[in-house]
Write a protein that holds these residues in place. Structure first.
Motif, mmCIF file in Angstrom:
data_model
loop_
_atom_site.group_PDB
_atom_site.id
_atom_site.type_symbol
_atom_site.label_atom_id
_atom_site.label_comp_id
_atom_site.label_asym_id
_atom_site.label_seq_id
_atom_site.Cartn_x
_atom_site.Cartn_y
_atom_site.Cartn_z
ATOM 1 N N LEU A 153 0.824 -1.077 0.260
ATOM 2 C CA LEU A 153 0.107 0.044 0.036
ATOM 3 C C LEU A 153 0.890 1.073 -0.067
ATOM 4 O O LEU A 153 0.523 2.307 -0.804
ATOM 5 C CB LEU A 153 -1.008 0.155 1.196
ATOM 6 C CG LEU A 153 -1.893 -1.120 1.291
ATOM 7 C CD1 LEU A 153 -2.759 -0.869 2.555
ATOM 8 C CD2 LEU A 153 -2.960 -1.145 0.074
ATOM 9 N N THR A 154 1.811 1.374 0.827
ATOM 10 C CA THR A 154 2.929 2.399 0.869
ATOM 11 C C THR A 154 3.485 2.756 -0.303
ATOM 12 O O THR A 154 3.772 3.869 -0.918
ATOM 13 C CB THR A 154 3.756 2.199 1.917
ATOM 14 O OG1 THR A 154 3.002 1.980 3.174
ATOM 15 C CG2 THR A 154 4.591 3.460 2.099
ATOM 16 N N LYS A 183 1.332 3.968 -3.222
ATOM 17 C CA LYS A 183 1.141 5.470 -3.032
ATOM 18 C C LYS A 183 2.090 6.221 -3.564
ATOM 19 O O LYS A 183 2.242 7.210 -4.313
ATOM 20 C CB LYS A 183 0.770 5.756 -1.520
ATOM 21 C CG LYS A 183 -0.490 5.530 -1.031
ATOM 22 C CD LYS A 183 -0.653 5.954 0.407
ATOM 23 C CE LYS A 183 -1.829 5.243 1.014
ATOM 24 N NZ LYS A 183 -1.504 5.225 2.557
ATOM 25 N N LYS A 239 -8.122 5.197 -4.772
ATOM 26 C CA LYS A 239 -9.161 4.101 -4.986
ATOM 27 C C LYS A 239 -8.034 2.540 -5.406
ATOM 28 O O LYS A 239 -6.744 2.674 -5.878
ATOM 29 C CB LYS A 239 -9.757 3.935 -6.427
ATOM 30 C CG LYS A 239 -10.822 5.229 -6.211
ATOM 31 C CD LYS A 239 -11.982 4.929 -5.304
ATOM 32 C CE LYS A 239 -12.935 6.116 -5.446
ATOM 33 N NZ LYS A 239 -14.214 5.905 -4.295
ATOM 34 N N LEU A 240 -8.822 1.727 -4.793
ATOM 35 C CA LEU A 240 -8.092 0.207 -5.004
ATOM 36 C C LEU A 240 -8.879 -0.728 -5.402
ATOM 37 O O LEU A 240 -10.203 -0.795 -4.753
ATOM 38 C CB LEU A 240 -7.353 0.022 -3.448
ATOM 39 C CG LEU A 240 -6.867 -1.478 -3.170
ATOM 40 C CD1 LEU A 240 -5.971 -2.097 -4.292
ATOM 41 C CD2 LEU A 240 -6.360 -1.560 -1.893
ATOM 42 N N PHE A 241 -8.590 -1.502 -6.324
ATOM 43 C CA PHE A 241 -9.524 -2.556 -6.704
ATOM 44 C C PHE A 241 -8.924 -3.901 -6.632
ATOM 45 O O PHE A 241 -7.759 -3.948 -7.308
ATOM 46 C CB PHE A 241 -10.033 -2.222 -8.118
ATOM 47 C CG PHE A 241 -10.946 -3.362 -8.878
ATOM 48 C CD1 PHE A 241 -12.016 -3.676 -8.475
ATOM 49 C CD2 PHE A 241 -10.494 -4.180 -10.045
ATOM 50 C CE1 PHE A 241 -12.957 -4.810 -9.102
ATOM 51 C CE2 PHE A 241 -11.240 -5.153 -10.748
ATOM 52 C CZ PHE A 241 -12.392 -5.554 -10.086
ATOM 53 N N ILE A 242 -9.251 -4.740 -6.142
ATOM 54 C CA ILE A 242 -8.555 -6.125 -5.986
ATOM 55 C C ILE A 242 -9.176 -7.265 -6.834
ATOM 56 O O ILE A 242 -10.523 -7.579 -6.677
ATOM 57 C CB ILE A 242 -8.451 -6.632 -4.376
ATOM 58 C CG1 ILE A 242 -8.307 -5.436 -3.728
ATOM 59 C CG2 ILE A 242 -7.679 -7.628 -4.018
ATOM 60 C CD1 ILE A 242 -8.338 -5.528 -1.922
ATOM 61 N N LYS A 286 -14.325 2.204 -14.077
ATOM 62 C CA LYS A 286 -15.128 0.843 -14.359
ATOM 63 C C LYS A 286 -14.339 0.142 -15.681
ATOM 64 O O LYS A 286 -14.191 -0.856 -15.485
ATOM 65 C CB LYS A 286 -16.634 1.349 -14.684
ATOM 66 C CG LYS A 286 -17.488 0.107 -14.821
ATOM 67 C CD LYS A 286 -19.037 0.176 -14.919
ATOM 68 C CE LYS A 286 -19.494 -0.835 -15.527
ATOM 69 N NZ LYS A 286 -21.015 -0.713 -15.536
ATOM 70 N N LYS A 293 -11.386 -1.343 -14.274
ATOM 71 C CA LYS A 293 -11.767 -2.677 -13.606
ATOM 72 C C LYS A 293 -12.198 -3.606 -14.770
ATOM 73 O O LYS A 293 -11.835 -4.889 -14.258
ATOM 74 C CB LYS A 293 -12.980 -2.201 -12.647
ATOM 75 C CG LYS A 293 -12.738 -1.504 -11.489
ATOM 76 C CD LYS A 293 -13.805 -1.235 -10.771
ATOM 77 C CE LYS A 293 -13.663 -0.492 -9.297
ATOM 78 N NZ LYS A 293 -14.777 -0.427 -8.401
#
Lengths: 303, 303
Positions: free
Chosen positions: B185-186, B189, B215-218, B256, B259
């Motif tokens: 995550l760090t 960023k 935003k984060l999409f996993i 979207k 994604k």
């Protein structure tokens, strides 16, 4: 309110991780589960502790509304476990296990527990899980957790109790071991044929998978910047999962309810791993749970 | 039709996995990418091969409509790589690397390629990636892939080219290494602050993460019963990702769309890993892609 009964271990854990250590802290499967599910509904704990069990721990459980009528305090010491996590937090070494009063645990459900609509059989000997199941006077929605030890030494009893439950929680290595295959998909199919309607395969930092009939739902873990201590994540997951189900109409549970239960389980586990022991699990508010649920839905949904 | 230009390696790979081995098979980042993206749009390949490059491989690329005007055939041998995967397929040992004609690769874009709206800079030396970028006459939507080697030996050039692209594909170990932190995550960023609008962190069998602003999409990997050979999965992912974007209006790309690009990348990678080399990647039909896309959406969506 849909009451949950949980049976499992109560422990004093000493845990060392790359981010620190904590000695003789509150732990055990029934503890993590009940502190997690207590955010959703009344939870009744069945377990055993020794006379050394700290009053502060009892106070904590009571503060969160956990019914302790099923908690036995026996002469002797509480179950103790010591472990050390490797750098990636996915592997741990057990440094010691002292069963103490837990060695002769004979779970006995208070009469007021025996008609509870939801039962969680935490990770204890499958023979004890069967004993508990036989004490129930209705047919509760029943979930089971287990571990590799019981696959090794008590496989037949384990398969027996698995065949009698609705929901099985098990980790990815264990389901492979149980079915003698390296493929999780193959293993899941076999286990679904052996009884449970729903199977949750826990994958640590990689989340969890929900299997139901020919359906599969894949859930990532909630991303946490600094995982301090993963001990109890699986039980906190199960607590959030069953806790969420308790808020739904049990007679009409849909696959969507189970998918949302995966979301809530994931969120409760994400709080648990942020601190040692149960520190964060108990301090979490309804608002912060809801906030993470919304975040997580955004992180996994295309629309 | 929105044309894609891809620059990258062309290789003859010898790969050994727990499920078998294949010698001197078609490989290389531009090959995997273009055979994947060719299911979506016209793809123009820029690369170099030797005189030993089999006619059957050229025929295959042409059969799938890949424009080979940018493919140089040079005196000498094609780039060769040999590798062996460990039992869990997540780790591999490189047995040999023979750069051959790839050692002096100087990518030169045919004029017809220089106004392409999409550019994919496959994993080659960042100086070469910069050279290619400078040959473009418009401002294409540009994506970049890289590897740990360039972080080690050409960090400044790599940071330079990263600062100039829209989309960065990188694996989880590499983004940690690039940013000197164990937290994805760090690291994400920091990298988002250095230029790219979109960051895709590839996690092998655990899927991929898309970062954009806050935003984060996993995305999990598509579950495959038997992974035969993961070589090229990252490039096939990028090919499906960029291929999907090519079917959208590039001036109005939404989160979207990105994604959904993750979904298509995941699906194309899932076909790739089912066989050695490009066997399954080329045989896949539009219907089977769409079928897996629908399956995957069901596996990740709560509703």
């Amino acid at each position: 309110m849909t009451q949950i009964v949980v049976v499992g271990s109560i422990a004093l854990d000493s845990v060392e991780t790359p981010l620190g250590r904590r000695d003789n802290a509150l732990g055990g499967s029934s503890t993590y589960f009940s502190l997690s599910s207590s955010h959703y509904t009344k939870t009744c704990l069945v377990g055993v502790a020794g006379t050394d069990f700290p009053k502060s721990a009892l106070d904590l459980l009571q503060k969160y509304g956990i019914d302790l009528e099923g908690l036995e305090i026996k002469d002797g010491k509480t179950f103790r476990w010591g472990g050390r996590y490797k750098s990636n937090m996915n592997k741990r070494d057990t440094l010691y296990t002292e069963l103490n009063v837990f060695e002769n645990f004979q779970p006995s459900l208070p009469p007021a527990y025996r008609k509870s609509p939801i039962l969680f059989l935490g990770n204890i000997h499958p023979e004890l899980q069967l004993q508990v199941l036989h004490q129930m006077e209705n047919h509760p929605l029943t979930a089971l957790d287990t571990m590799n030890l019981w696959i090794d030494i008590s496989r037949d009893s384990l398969l027996d109790v698995i065949s009698k439950v609705d929901i099985l929680f098990i980790n990815e290595d264990e389901i492979r071991q149980l079915n003698g295959t390296s493929s999780i998909l193959t293993a899941a199919k076999k286990t679904l044929q052996s009884g449970p309607q729903f199977l949750i395969v826990k994958r640590g930092e990689n989340g969890a998978m929900l299997f139901h009939k020919d359906k599969l739902f894949i859930m990532p873990a909630y991303p946490i910047e600094n995982v301090v201590d993963p001990t109890g994540a699986g039980d906190s997951f199960a607590g959030g999962f069953m806790g969420y189900l308790s808020t739904r109409n049990l007679k009409e549970l849909s696959l969507k309810d189970y998918k949302n239960a995966m979301v809530h389980g994931t969120v409760m586990a994400s709080f648990l791993v942020e601190t040692f022991s149960t520190d964060r699990l108990v301090s979490v508010t309804r608002e912060s749970i809801q906030h993470r649920v919304q975040n997580l839905l955004e992180m996994i949904c295309v629309d």
